[in-house]
Motif scaffolding. Structure first.
Motif, mmCIF file in Angstrom:
data_model
loop_
_atom_site.group_PDB
_atom_site.id
_atom_site.type_symbol
_atom_site.label_atom_id
_atom_site.label_comp_id
_atom_site.label_asym_id
_atom_site.label_seq_id
_atom_site.Cartn_x
_atom_site.Cartn_y
_atom_site.Cartn_z
ATOM 1 N N ALA A 85 1.227 -6.245 -11.951
ATOM 2 C CA ALA A 85 1.626 -5.175 -12.817
ATOM 3 C C ALA A 85 2.606 -4.114 -12.098
ATOM 4 C CB ALA A 85 0.330 -4.394 -13.185
ATOM 5 N N LEU A 86 2.306 -4.081 -10.710
ATOM 6 C CA LEU A 86 3.399 -3.544 -10.122
ATOM 7 C C LEU A 86 4.818 -3.788 -9.753
ATOM 8 C CD1 LEU A 86 3.485 -0.574 -8.095
ATOM 9 C CD2 LEU A 86 2.704 -2.356 -6.263
ATOM 10 N N TYR A 87 4.898 -5.137 -9.688
ATOM 11 C CA TYR A 87 6.095 -5.767 -9.661
ATOM 12 C C TYR A 87 7.064 -6.416 -10.588
ATOM 13 C CZ TYR A 87 5.731 -4.504 -4.500
ATOM 14 O OH TYR A 87 5.642 -3.974 -3.293
ATOM 15 N N ASN A 88 6.157 -6.918 -11.539
ATOM 16 C CA ASN A 88 6.705 -8.008 -12.464
ATOM 17 C C ASN A 88 7.647 -6.970 -13.280
ATOM 18 O OD1 ASN A 88 5.605 -9.988 -11.492
ATOM 19 N ND2 ASN A 88 4.269 -10.695 -13.318
ATOM 20 N N GLY A 89 8.779 -7.374 -13.513
ATOM 21 C CA GLY A 89 10.027 -6.745 -14.548
ATOM 22 C C GLY A 89 10.756 -5.905 -13.660
ATOM 23 N N VAL A 90 10.437 -5.751 -12.416
ATOM 24 C CA VAL A 90 11.235 -4.713 -11.638
ATOM 25 C C VAL A 90 12.680 -5.238 -11.351
ATOM 26 C CG1 VAL A 90 11.498 -3.437 -9.458
ATOM 27 C CG2 VAL A 90 9.441 -3.407 -10.705
ATOM 28 N N PRO A 91 13.806 -4.768 -11.439
ATOM 29 C CA PRO A 91 15.125 -5.450 -10.809
ATOM 30 C C PRO A 91 14.781 -5.862 -9.650
ATOM 31 C CG PRO A 91 15.587 -3.433 -12.254
ATOM 32 C CD PRO A 91 14.003 -3.215 -11.989
ATOM 33 N N VAL A 92 15.260 -6.676 -9.149
ATOM 34 C CA VAL A 92 15.106 -7.498 -7.739
ATOM 35 C C VAL A 92 15.867 -6.509 -6.850
ATOM 36 C CG1 VAL A 92 17.368 -8.898 -7.492
ATOM 37 C CG2 VAL A 92 15.201 -9.612 -6.474
ATOM 38 N N ALA A 93 16.739 -5.816 -6.937
ATOM 39 C CA ALA A 93 17.512 -4.985 -6.054
ATOM 40 C C ALA A 93 16.519 -3.892 -5.642
ATOM 41 C CB ALA A 93 18.799 -4.616 -6.591
ATOM 42 N N GLN A 94 15.500 -3.398 -6.757
ATOM 43 C CA GLN A 94 14.807 -2.218 -6.585
ATOM 44 C C GLN A 94 13.330 -2.517 -5.983
ATOM 45 O OE1 GLN A 94 14.527 -0.144 -10.248
ATOM 46 N NE2 GLN A 94 16.733 -0.047 -10.424
ATOM 47 N N ILE A 95 12.789 -4.052 -5.726
ATOM 48 C CA ILE A 95 11.748 -4.128 -5.062
ATOM 49 C C ILE A 95 11.468 -3.227 -3.891
ATOM 50 C CG2 ILE A 95 10.400 -6.044 -4.031
ATOM 51 C CD1 ILE A 95 10.457 -6.016 -7.271
ATOM 52 N N GLY A 96 12.380 -3.417 -3.096
ATOM 53 C CA GLY A 96 12.434 -2.862 -1.666
ATOM 54 C C GLY A 96 11.979 -1.141 -1.855
ATOM 55 N N GLN A 97 12.146 -0.656 -2.858
ATOM 56 C CA GLN A 97 12.108 0.845 -3.263
ATOM 57 C C GLN A 97 10.717 1.069 -3.523
ATOM 58 O OE1 GLN A 97 15.208 2.193 -5.633
ATOM 59 N NE2 GLN A 97 16.780 1.048 -4.489
ATOM 60 N N VAL A 98 9.833 0.038 -4.000
ATOM 61 C CA VAL A 98 8.670 0.175 -4.288
ATOM 62 C C VAL A 98 7.727 0.504 -3.163
ATOM 63 C CG1 VAL A 98 6.631 -0.737 -5.573
ATOM 64 C CG2 VAL A 98 8.897 -1.384 -6.470
ATOM 65 N N ASP A 99 7.094 1.881 -3.531
ATOM 66 C CA ASP A 99 5.910 1.892 -2.148
ATOM 67 C C ASP A 99 4.620 1.589 -2.762
ATOM 68 O OD1 ASP A 99 4.433 3.066 -0.250
ATOM 69 O OD2 ASP A 99 5.526 5.107 -0.240
ATOM 70 N N ALA A 100 4.452 0.328 -2.354
ATOM 71 C CA ALA A 100 3.186 -0.320 -2.751
ATOM 72 C C ALA A 100 2.013 0.413 -2.155
ATOM 73 C CB ALA A 100 3.194 -1.773 -2.478
ATOM 74 N N ARG A 101 1.928 0.842 -0.824
ATOM 75 C CA ARG A 101 0.954 1.412 -0.340
ATOM 76 C C ARG A 101 0.717 2.556 -1.096
ATOM 77 N NH1 ARG A 101 -2.489 1.438 4.061
ATOM 78 N NH2 ARG A 101 -2.712 3.488 5.241
ATOM 79 N N ALA A 102 1.531 3.345 -1.417
ATOM 80 C CA ALA A 102 1.344 4.714 -1.991
ATOM 81 C C ALA A 102 1.034 4.401 -3.652
ATOM 82 C CB ALA A 102 2.450 5.513 -2.062
ATOM 83 N N GLU A 103 1.349 3.636 -4.175
ATOM 84 C CA GLU A 103 1.127 3.057 -5.445
ATOM 85 C C GLU A 103 -0.493 2.623 -5.727
ATOM 86 O OE1 GLU A 103 2.590 4.047 -8.067
ATOM 87 O OE2 GLU A 103 4.574 4.278 -7.414
ATOM 88 N N LEU A 104 -0.722 1.735 -4.707
ATOM 89 C CA LEU A 104 -2.375 1.152 -4.651
ATOM 90 C C LEU A 104 -3.166 2.265 -4.128
ATOM 91 C CD1 LEU A 104 -1.519 -2.300 -2.957
ATOM 92 C CD2 LEU A 104 -1.928 -1.680 -5.245
ATOM 93 N N GLY A 105 -2.736 3.194 -3.397
ATOM 94 C CA GLY A 105 -3.492 4.473 -3.040
ATOM 95 C C GLY A 105 -3.767 5.140 -4.131
ATOM 96 N N ARG A 106 -3.108 5.207 -5.372
ATOM 97 C CA ARG A 106 -3.433 5.958 -6.347
ATOM 98 C C ARG A 106 -4.682 5.446 -7.228
ATOM 99 N NH1 ARG A 106 1.708 5.505 -10.056
ATOM 100 N NH2 ARG A 106 0.414 6.797 -11.392
ATOM 101 N N LEU A 107 -5.005 3.854 -6.876
ATOM 102 C CA LEU A 107 -6.224 3.531 -7.193
ATOM 103 C C LEU A 107 -7.347 3.643 -6.494
ATOM 104 C CD1 LEU A 107 -4.328 -0.020 -8.721
ATOM 105 C CD2 LEU A 107 -4.927 2.143 -9.936
ATOM 106 N N GLY A 108 -7.041 3.843 -5.263
ATOM 107 C CA GLY A 108 -8.008 4.059 -4.259
ATOM 108 C C GLY A 108 -8.447 2.812 -3.504
ATOM 109 N N LEU A 109 -7.542 1.859 -3.694
ATOM 110 C CA LEU A 109 -7.613 0.511 -2.985
ATOM 111 C C LEU A 109 -7.636 0.497 -1.533
ATOM 112 C CD1 LEU A 109 -5.794 -1.706 -5.411
ATOM 113 C CD2 LEU A 109 -8.242 -1.635 -5.213
ATOM 114 N N ASN A 110 -6.645 1.565 -1.049
ATOM 115 C CA ASN A 110 -6.410 1.559 0.410
ATOM 116 C C ASN A 110 -7.906 1.694 1.185
ATOM 117 O OD1 ASN A 110 -3.898 1.397 -0.090
ATOM 118 N ND2 ASN A 110 -3.385 3.300 0.258
ATOM 119 N N GLU A 111 -8.856 2.592 0.578
ATOM 120 C CA GLU A 111 -9.900 3.096 1.125
ATOM 121 C C GLU A 111 -11.058 2.092 0.969
ATOM 122 O OE1 GLU A 111 -9.340 5.790 -1.479
ATOM 123 O OE2 GLU A 111 -7.667 5.746 -0.609
#
Length: 136
Positions: A85-111
């Motif tokens: 859900a986080l990555y599919n459909g994102v332009p390949v050149a922008q994948i490196g700009q996705v801050d997965a840790r921060a986005e997953l943190g929004r779900l509370g997954l990190n803790e």
């Protein structure tokens, strides 16, 4: 920078106050995901660094990244679904700009993930970023 599909998961999590319900929701997401074709479960698609068996099959078409994946563990299938859900459909050149840790943190997954599961998620994210970098 999150996709609409990921924002929908964030909205779902806002309604689920208790972590047990969120955990079940992640598992349900994984159960709803189509299984990866057995022919794609090969050493080249296997992700190392995960406690369970994990396979990611990346596809880059028209400059857009997406991947399919699978695992032998229900919670990990769910985590793959969240990453899709986080990555599919994102332009390949922008994948490196996705801050997965921060986005997953929004779900509370990190803790709420064990150290092993967190390492596995990091390994999956690294694989996604590496593949995208090769195609960018």
């Amino acid at each position: 920078m999150a996709t609409q599909a990921f924002e929908e998961i964030v909205e779902d999590f806002e309604f689920l106050e208790d972590w047990e319900d969120r955990y079940r929701h992640v598992i349900d997401q994984g159960k709803a995901m189509a299984p990866l074709d057995e022919a794609l479960k090969v050493p080249a698609t296997k992700v190392h660094g995960c406690a369970s068996q994990v396979w990611l099959h990346p596809i880059v078409e028209g400059g857009v990244f997406r991947f399919d994946g699978d695992s032998d563990a229900l919670i990990v299938r769910g985590l793959i679904s969240v990453l899709r859900a986080l990555y599919n459909g994102v332009p390949v050149a922008q994948i490196g700009q996705v801050d997965a840790r921060a986005e997953l943190g929004r779900l509370g997954l990190n803790e709420h993930l064990s150290a092993q599961r967190s390492n596995g998620v990091r390994s999956m994210i690294e694989r996604i970023r590496d593949v995208a970098a090769e195609h960018a």
